[in-house]
Design an enzyme around this catalytic site. Structure first.
Site, PDB file in Angstrom:
ATOM      1  N   ASP A 160      57.889  48.443  58.836  1.00 44.57           N
ATOM      2  CA  ASP A 160      58.554  48.653  60.121  1.00 44.57           C
ATOM      3  C   ASP A 160      58.281  47.533  61.119  1.00 44.57           C
ATOM      4  OD1 ASP A 160      59.844  49.722  62.311  1.00 44.57           O
ATOM      5  OD2 ASP A 160      58.811  51.637  62.284  1.00 44.57           O
ATOM      6  N   HIS A 199      61.187  57.722  59.355  1.00 45.50           N
ATOM      7  CA  HIS A 199      60.185  58.409  60.180  1.00 45.50           C
ATOM      8  C   HIS A 199      60.264  59.913  59.966  1.00 45.50           C
ATOM      9  CE1 HIS A 199      59.188  54.626  61.937  1.00 45.50           C
ATOM     10  NE2 HIS A 199      60.352  54.486  62.528  1.00 45.50           N
TER      11      HIS A 199
END
Length: 453
Positions: A319, A268
């Protein structure tokens, strides 16, 4: 089949003509010969390109996709979604994890991912105790990868605290609880399974869930060269909490340890200062960008142009699996930047102005590095992981090879893949996974049980 002839193949330096790909019984490429002549026994394909690496996955969350899009009484955020995810995670059994992961991985393969980095933290039983085999849940997820044929980097997750300043875990986090010694035990138990298809690394979950002392110990004791992944700076609230607890921002704090190098993937890294952008790039680590999840959870935008300017390495992951398509991931990585900056053709450099080509090649390189496996190129010694697009689809028919990636990524929503090979084995044929009917049936049965919760 041990060889294939590509009329157009995407090699590390770009598209080449008349390329013979040959591989051995272990699934490694042994010959990549351009300007070759096809042999009578060889399958010929119009386009062949390396399979994409999915550098960040929580497989069990595939079962939740689409179920959290209902507003609550107050403002919704990552943190309200996380509470729902925790409640869901408390009920999933190891066989259900395997059924969910197999469904996910078969979908990933059909859309062009040939390898996955599994950030696995559901280690314990629902009551918080370990199963008799500490690696029970990890082995079920590995079994799903083996069943579907996808390559894997298994990353057992260190998860000891609920927040900064070593806050004790909440009751709904009890299945995640591990310390450094337990993670090293898990790695040792899984090491015998390592192969051309499987690597085993580690993942301190985040600076919230593992403190710097633990992270230093883990990085120093995990076998050399293994991948190390960590969530970092995903949400502004996390950045604020880190500042309040330590006086430093998460990426700043981690970089100051001197630990971060090419083994690391910083997942991220959404909220960065200019110095943090430069610091990640200089470290040689990979930024793991998960655009579909970051959009779904309202995380924010990774500063891609600044990172590219610093020659930073990056890759993509699905994810939480609201999408299983690298095409959607790459498209929205670029479109997010266009929306943020109100411009066009953001992801490009002086040597590669085609956005699709730059993104695909950059994410192959970053994903391969993050996986710790020999991936991401049609080159001798790399895994024979490659994709065969459907060249008879209207979007691709009679298309010059130089236009393929831009067309594939930025034109339409059809899945343009016909065949997918992993380790030299064809696992997707004619757009269908070879075990698709059985895998979907087992997933449907699993979901009937979970939806009763």
């Amino acid at each position: 089949m041990t060889s294939l002839f590509a009329i157009n193949a995407l090699l590390p330096d770009g598209w080449a003509k008349n390329v013979r790909l040959s591989w051995n019984a272990s699934g490694d490429l042994t010959e990549v010969q351009a300007d070759a002549t096809p042999q009578t026994h060889e399958m010929q394909q119009q386009f062949v390109l390396p399979g994409m690496i999915n550098l960040h996955s929580h497989a069990f969350q595939r079962a939740m996709a689409g179920m959290s899009e209902v507003g609550g009484d107050g403002p919704d955020s990552f943190w309200t979604w996380r509470d729902l995810m925790y409640r869901y995670a408390l009920h999933i059994t190891p066989p259900q994890m395997q059924a969910i992961a197999a469904q996910l991985y078969s979908e990933c393969l059909r859309h062009g991912y040939t390898s996955v980095c599994e950030f696995h933290y559901l280690h314990r039983a629902p009551d918080g105790s370990f199963y008799p085999d500490m690696a029970e849940t990890a082995k079920h997820v590995i079994a799903a990868a083996s069943d579907t044929g996808i390559g894997m980097s298994m990353l057992p997750v260190l998860y000891s605290h609920a927040d900064f300043k070593d806050q004790p875990l909440r009751a709904d986090q009890r299945r995640f609880s591990t310390d450094v010694e337990q993670i090293l035990q898990l790695v040792q138990q899984l090491d015998s399974s390592r192969s051309g298809q499987l690597e085993v690394g580690v993942a301190p979950h985040s600076l919230r869930a593992a403190n710097l002392r633990q992270i230093r110990e883990l990085a120093a004791t995990v076998p050399a060269g293994r991948p190390i992944h960590i969530h970092i700076a995903e949400q502004q609230r996390e950045v604020d909490a880190c500042l309040a607890a330590t006086g430093k921002r998460p990426v700043e704090l981690l970089l100051e340890t001197g630990l971060v190098d090419q083994r690391w993937c910083l997942v991220h890294a959404t909220h960065l200062t200019k110095n943090e952008v430069a610091g990640i790039a200089a470290s040689g680590a990979v930024a793991g960008i998960c655009t579909s999840t970051e959009g779904n959870l309202g995380d924010g935008f990774f500063d891609l142009p600044a990172y590219i300017a610093e020659h930073g390495r990056f890759g993509i992951g699905s994810d939480s699996h609201v999408s299983q398509s690298p095409i959607e991931e790459l498209r929205w990585l670029e479109y997010g930047q266009r929306l943020r900056l109100q411009g066009r053709n953001i992801a490009q450099i002086s040597g590669q102005r085609r956005v699709g080509d730059f993104l695909w090649q950059a994410c192959l390189q970053g994903g391969a590095q993050a996986s710790g496996r020999p991936l991401g190129q049609l080159a001798v010694g790399k895994r024979a992981d490659f994709l065969v697009p459907e060249d008879q689809h209207p979007n691709l028919q009679d298309l010059p090879a130089a236009e393929l990636l831009n067309t594939w990524i930025f034109c339409g929503n059809d899945n343009l893949l016909r065949d997918v090979f992993v380790g030299g084995k064809r696992v997707v044929q004619g757009g269908r996974h070879i075990g698709q009917e059985r895998i979907e049936r087992e997933f449907a049965a699993c979901m009937r049980d979970l939806r009763r919760l």
